[in-house]
Design a protein around this motif. Structure first.
Motif, PDB file in Angstrom:
ATOM      1  N   UNK A  36      20.971  -4.365 -21.809  1.00 33.97           N
ATOM      2  CA  UNK A  36      20.698  -3.027 -21.290  1.00 33.97           C
ATOM      3  C   UNK A  36      21.391  -1.882 -21.993  1.00 33.97           C
ATOM      4  N   UNK A  37      22.098  -2.153 -23.088  1.00 34.92           N
ATOM      5  CA  UNK A  37      22.744  -1.057 -23.808  1.00 34.92           C
ATOM      6  C   UNK A  37      21.732  -0.354 -24.701  1.00 34.92           C
ATOM      7  N   UNK A  48      35.470  -4.051 -29.296  1.00 34.74           N
ATOM      8  CA  UNK A  48      34.677  -3.071 -28.554  1.00 34.74           C
ATOM      9  C   UNK A  48      34.398  -3.563 -27.134  1.00 34.74           C
ATOM     10  N   UNK A  49      34.394  -4.886 -26.970  1.00 29.82           N
ATOM     11  CA  UNK A  49      34.177  -5.446 -25.641  1.00 29.82           C
ATOM     12  C   UNK A  49      35.245  -5.057 -24.638  1.00 29.82           C
ATOM     13  N   UNK A  50      36.464  -4.760 -25.125  1.00 31.87           N
ATOM     14  CA  UNK A  50      37.515  -4.294 -24.219  1.00 31.87           C
ATOM     15  C   UNK A  50      37.124  -2.980 -23.554  1.00 31.87           C
ATOM     16  N   UNK A  51      36.266  -2.225 -24.235  1.00 34.94           N
ATOM     17  CA  UNK A  51      35.887  -0.900 -23.747  1.00 34.94           C
ATOM     18  C   UNK A  51      34.558  -0.930 -22.998  1.00 34.94           C
ATOM     19  N   UNK A 102      24.998   3.917 -23.662  1.00 29.94           N
ATOM     20  CA  UNK A 102      24.620   3.746 -25.061  1.00 29.94           C
ATOM     21  C   UNK A 102      25.858   3.376 -25.884  1.00 29.94           C
ATOM     22  N   UNK A 103      25.623   2.821 -27.049  1.00 31.43           N
ATOM     23  CA  UNK A 103      26.729   2.369 -27.883  1.00 31.43           C
ATOM     24  C   UNK A 103      27.632   3.534 -28.283  1.00 31.43           C
ATOM     25  N   UNK A 104      27.056   4.704 -28.471  1.00 33.79           N
ATOM     26  CA  UNK A 104      27.864   5.867 -28.851  1.00 33.79           C
ATOM     27  C   UNK A 104      28.892   6.218 -27.766  1.00 33.79           C
ATOM     28  N   UNK A 105      28.547   5.952 -26.486  1.00 36.51           N
ATOM     29  CA  UNK A 105      29.530   6.151 -25.409  1.00 36.51           C
ATOM     30  C   UNK A 105      30.757   5.268 -25.641  1.00 36.51           C
ATOM     31  N   UNK A 106      30.496   4.032 -25.989  1.00 41.97           N
ATOM     32  CA  UNK A 106      31.574   3.061 -26.205  1.00 41.97           C
ATOM     33  C   UNK A 106      32.433   3.467 -27.404  1.00 41.97           C
ATOM     34  N   UNK A 107      31.767   3.882 -28.482  1.00 38.46           N
ATOM     35  CA  UNK A 107      32.499   4.287 -29.687  1.00 38.46           C
ATOM     36  C   UNK A 107      33.357   5.505 -29.401  1.00 38.46           C
ATOM     37  N   UNK A 144      32.367   8.315 -19.882  1.00 41.45           N
ATOM     38  CA  UNK A 144      33.759   8.200 -20.310  1.00 41.45           C
ATOM     39  C   UNK A 144      34.685   8.845 -19.292  1.00 41.45           C
ATOM     40  N   UNK A 145      34.311  10.016 -18.826  1.00 41.51           N
ATOM     41  CA  UNK A 145      35.154  10.736 -17.886  1.00 41.51           C
ATOM     42  C   UNK A 145      35.359   9.943 -16.606  1.00 41.51           C
ATOM     43  N   UNK A 146      34.330   9.227 -16.180  1.00 39.93           N
ATOM     44  CA  UNK A 146      34.429   8.412 -14.973  1.00 39.93           C
ATOM     45  C   UNK A 146      35.470   7.301 -15.152  1.00 39.93           C
TER      46      UNK A 146
END
Length: 294
Positions: free
Chosen positions: A19-20, A40-43, A60-65, A278-280
């Motif tokens: 679902x990403x 990246x899985x830690x995040x 989305x992946x950019x959120x994770x990055x 991210x803020x959440x």
């Protein structure tokens, strides 16, 4: 991912299956080969539906990055100022103890000054490698061939933060420890010990590229004596509590550097404002309230 290595294409397919959203697959490959799927899985762990590997809708992946680099920037920022605190703490120990025991330049090996458990471990620390790798120590022994140890002001420059903390705890004379504590405007030696250990814990995370944002101290941070930095919540273990402690201790090292770190933190946090996902996570795990510090 199980116990089988997977290619970057398989990793992308798996993330999409869960679902990403991945808008740019070539850029995604670059990130995965640069940072790594596992790290990246830690995040993205915190962006998954509870109890599953599926992602919250809209992630989305950019959120994770972006979240990953926020943690990296925070780690680098705190690490810089924690090093300043480490050097200062070392200096206070060397100065106050050396002047209290002026007849014992190697007081760290003196049973009148420190406990035997520290003295017994010195040969392990102060070994041939220690003497060879640290030029001032090497030069000292070349000049004073009969000395077992170089004086404290030379030797302790090469002790780690953790070793200096253990040395501080080992001091037999409480009056000397209180002198050092008073530098930080702390009256209770146990409070200083609690605070320094908490700082060492955070510095270890920063130094070894650990995940910082969700770090919780194993023991709660004791009461900060300065009202400006005192904790406003009951949570004495989360990163917000540690950051308030860093700001407090740093302000006793240099008021300007304390204010400098505070402003840098606010800029860093403001940089992710508006990124809802991210803020959440930041609000839930760090619970920043440093905006209230004036």
């Amino acid at each position: 991912m199980g116990n089988r290595a997977t290619s970057v294409d398989e990793q992308i397919d798996l993330l999409k299956c869960r679902g990403m959203r991945i808008d740019d697959e070539e850029k995604a490959k670059e990130h995965l080969l640069d940072i790594g799927y596992y790290r990246l899985g830690f995040y993205w762990h915190y962006l998954q539906v509870d109890g599953t590997h599926d992602f919250i809708p809209g992630v989305c992946l950019e959120d994770v990055i972006r979240f990953y680099y926020f943690d990296v920037d925070l780690r680098n920022l705190l690490g810089k100022y924690l090093y300043r605190i480490e050097v200062h703490f070392r200096t206070q120990i060397v100065y106050h103890v050396s002047n209290h025991y002026q007849d014992s330049p190697t007081w760290f090996n003196d049973a009148r000054v420190v406990r035997n458990d520290i003295i017994s471990k010195l040969p392990i620390i102060y070994n041939d490698k220690f003497k060879i790798n640290n030029k001032p120590i090497r030069d000292h022994h070349a000049k004073y061939i009969n000395d077992i140890y170089a004086p404290a002001w030379k030797t302790l420059e090469f002790f780690t933060f953790g070793q200096m903390f253990r040395l501080f705890k080992s001091l037999k004379e409480d009056s000397v420890k209180k002198e050092i504590a008073s530098v930080y405007e702390i009256r209770d030696i146990e409070v200083l010990k609690n605070h320094i250990l908490a700082l060492i814990n955070i510095r270890n995370i920063c130094s070894h590229s650990g995940v910082l944002f969700d770090y919780n101290q194993p023991v709660g941070i004791k009461r900060i004596p300065d009202r400006r930095y005192r904790l406003k919540t009951r949570n004495q273990t989360n990163l917000n509590a540690s950051i308030r402690l860093i700001l407090f201790v740093l302000s006793k090292v240099s008021e300007n550097r304390g204010d400098e770190l505070l402003e840098s933190l606010k800029v860093l946090i403001d940089g992710v404002r508006g990124h809802v996902v991210i803020e959440k996570i930041i609000n839930e795990h760090i619970a920043f309230d440093i905006s209230e510090i004036n």
